[in-house]
Enzyme design. Structure first.
Site, short mmCIF file in Angstrom:
data_model
loop_
_atom_site.label_atom_id
_atom_site.label_comp_id
_atom_site.label_asym_id
_atom_site.label_seq_id
_atom_site.Cartn_x
_atom_site.Cartn_y
_atom_site.Cartn_z
N LYS A 133 2.83 -15.22 2.83
CA LYS A 133 3.05 -16.01 1.61
C LYS A 133 4.55 -16.27 1.53
O LYS A 133 5.22 -15.90 0.55
CB LYS A 133 2.50 -15.21 0.41
N TYR A 165 0.82 -1.21 0.00
CA TYR A 165 0.00 0.00 0.00
C TYR A 165 0.86 1.27 0.00
O TYR A 165 0.43 2.30 -0.48
CB TYR A 165 -0.89 0.04 1.25
N ASP A 177 -12.54 -8.77 4.43
CA ASP A 177 -13.81 -8.74 3.70
C ASP A 177 -14.42 -10.13 3.64
O ASP A 177 -15.63 -10.31 3.82
CB ASP A 177 -13.62 -8.21 2.27
N ASP A 205 -6.59 -6.78 4.13
CA ASP A 205 -7.69 -6.12 3.42
C ASP A 205 -8.61 -7.17 2.82
O ASP A 205 -9.84 -7.12 2.98
CB ASP A 205 -7.11 -5.21 2.32
N ASP A 220 -3.27 -18.00 0.76
CA ASP A 220 -4.26 -18.68 -0.08
C ASP A 220 -4.98 -19.76 0.72
O ASP A 220 -6.20 -19.90 0.66
CB ASP A 220 -3.61 -19.25 -1.36
C1 IPM Z 1 -10.54 -0.99 3.81
C2 IPM Z 1 -10.77 -0.40 2.44
C3 IPM Z 1 -9.61 0.53 2.10
C4 IPM Z 1 -8.33 -0.30 2.09
C5 IPM Z 1 -9.76 1.30 0.79
C6 IPM Z 1 -11.06 2.08 0.75
C7 IPM Z 1 -8.60 2.21 0.51
O1 IPM Z 1 -10.92 -1.41 1.50
O2 IPM Z 1 -10.48 -0.21 4.78
O3 IPM Z 1 -10.46 -2.20 3.91
O4 IPM Z 1 -7.98 -0.91 1.07
O5 IPM Z 1 -7.67 -0.35 3.12
MG MG Z 2 -11.01 -3.37 2.31
#
Ligand code: IPM
Ligand code: MG
Length: 353
Positions: free
Chosen positions: A188, A138, A248, A244, A220
């Site tokens: 990884k 990042y 999710d 990240d 993975d």
């Molecule tokens: C998160 C989001 C952010 C990230 C984006 C919006 C930049 O996906 O907070 O997980 O990638 O960190």
């Molecule tokens: Mg995210």
């Protein structure tokens, strides 16, 4: 208790308004809370041409904690990269040195039916993902898009220093100590040198925490195991990009991304608190969004920055109560439960408080 309130874009202002109602109530009861609101993301760009306006950053620096809604929207997608809402979010994380991102994935028993996985796979789920938030691909340099040998190439740099890994490792081990004392480090290392170093440092830090059982998993495989048998995990620690993605995935185990809060902490437990979901432009302004992740983010603020566990528990119990009452915003609604709006959900939580 100075709180910078940054509603952001899309559903951000609606969900933050519900969380602010909770804070107002605590203030009315005597909590020494001071709140100030400022724009960030697309709202920051609209207000002053910068997704992280100077004044917003100053306010956030002076505050003890930051409450953030969400940033982003389709109208900003064609802006130059440095002007996009997401950049404002990444910059505030970096500027405030919020390197430890805590993302719990917790299943409320009543919501087992809202998960896309079988109830027996997810019931009782209680995972904490600790995501490193200010390093990795990042932020690594060099990065860019340029022409090489007559064609464009895009490149980023995955980079972690030992000290960056060590400090997030200490946070993760500390959290694992307070939970099930099992920490799984995800990387990884079979392919990436950056991960090889990550793993070595994790093993070194583990010596300070003999009570915690440390394991290692490739990312993975971790993605697969989170879906196959998520309850094997207690606390996970991983780098920025893997965290990240995995957070999710983990959020969906709990039925809705609209339920999950997060905390991003510096080394003094100053924190920024935000729901892990995005700005949901498709439902913005319609009073449909689920404010519970943002309200639960206030609970995390009490737990980690204000170290007031009783109030944190009280807010979380109020949320449990409205769920038990059968109140549901659209994202978690199932047959036989009562569909409510964003503001109705906020009011119900206030009442339960
Ligand atoms: C998160 C989001 C952010 C990230 C984006 C919006 C930049 O996906 O907070 O997980 O990638 O960190
Ligand atoms: Mg995210």
């Amino acid at each position: 208790m100075k709180i910078a309130v940054l509603p952001g874009d899309g559903i951000g202002p609606e969900i933050v308004a519900q969380a602010v109602k909770v804070l107002e109530k605590l203030k009315a009861e005597g909590a020494p809370i001071e709140m100030e609101t400022a724009p960030i993301g697309g709202a920051g760009y609209d207000a002053s041409g910068d997704p992280l306006p100077e004044a917003t950053l100053r306010l956030a620096r002076e505050a003890d904690a930051v409450l953030l809604g969400a940033v982003g929207g389709p109208q900003y997608d064609t802006l130059d990269r440095p002007l996009r809402p997401e950049r404002g979010l990444l910059r505030i994380r970096k500027e405030l040195n919020l390197f430890a991102n805590l993302r719990p994935a917790l299943l409320y028993p009543e919501l087992a039916g809202a998960s896309s996985l079988k109830p027996e796979v997810v019931s009782g789920l209680d995972i904490m993902i600790v995501r490193e938030l200010t390093g990795d691909v990042y932020f690594g340099q060099p990065r860019g898009i340029e022409v090489r040998n007559g064609e464009r190439v895009g490149f980023n740099t995955m980079l972690y220093s030992e000290s960056e890994v060590r400090r997030v490792a200490h946070v993760a081990f500390g959290i694992a100590m307070k939970r099930g004392r099992k920490l799984c480090s995800v990387e990884k290392a079979n392919v990436l040198e950056c991960s090889e170093l990550w793993k070595e440092v994790m093993i070194e830090v583990a010596k300070d925490y003999p009570e915690v059982e440390l394991s290692h998993m490739y990312v993975d495989n971790a993605a697969m195991q989170l879906i196959r048998a998520p309850k094997q995990f207690d606390t996970l620690v991983t780098g920025n990009i893997f965290g990240d993605i995995l957070s999710d995935a983990a959020s969906m185990l709990s039925g809705s991304i609209g339920m999950l809060p997060s905390a991003s902490l510096d080394e003094h437990n100053k924190g920024m608190y935000e729901p892990i979901h995005g700005s949901a432009p498709d439902i913005a302004g319609k009073n449909l969004a689920n404010p519970l992740a943002t309200i639960l983010s206030v609970a995390m603020m009490y737990r980690y920055t204000f170290a007031d566990l009783a109030t944190a528990d009280r807010i979380e119990n109020a949320v449990k109560k409205v769920i038990a009452q059968g109140l549901r915003t659209g994202d978690i609604w199932t047959e036989g439960t009562q569909k409510v709006s964003c503001t109705e959900m906020g009011d119900a939580v206030l009442k339960a408080l």
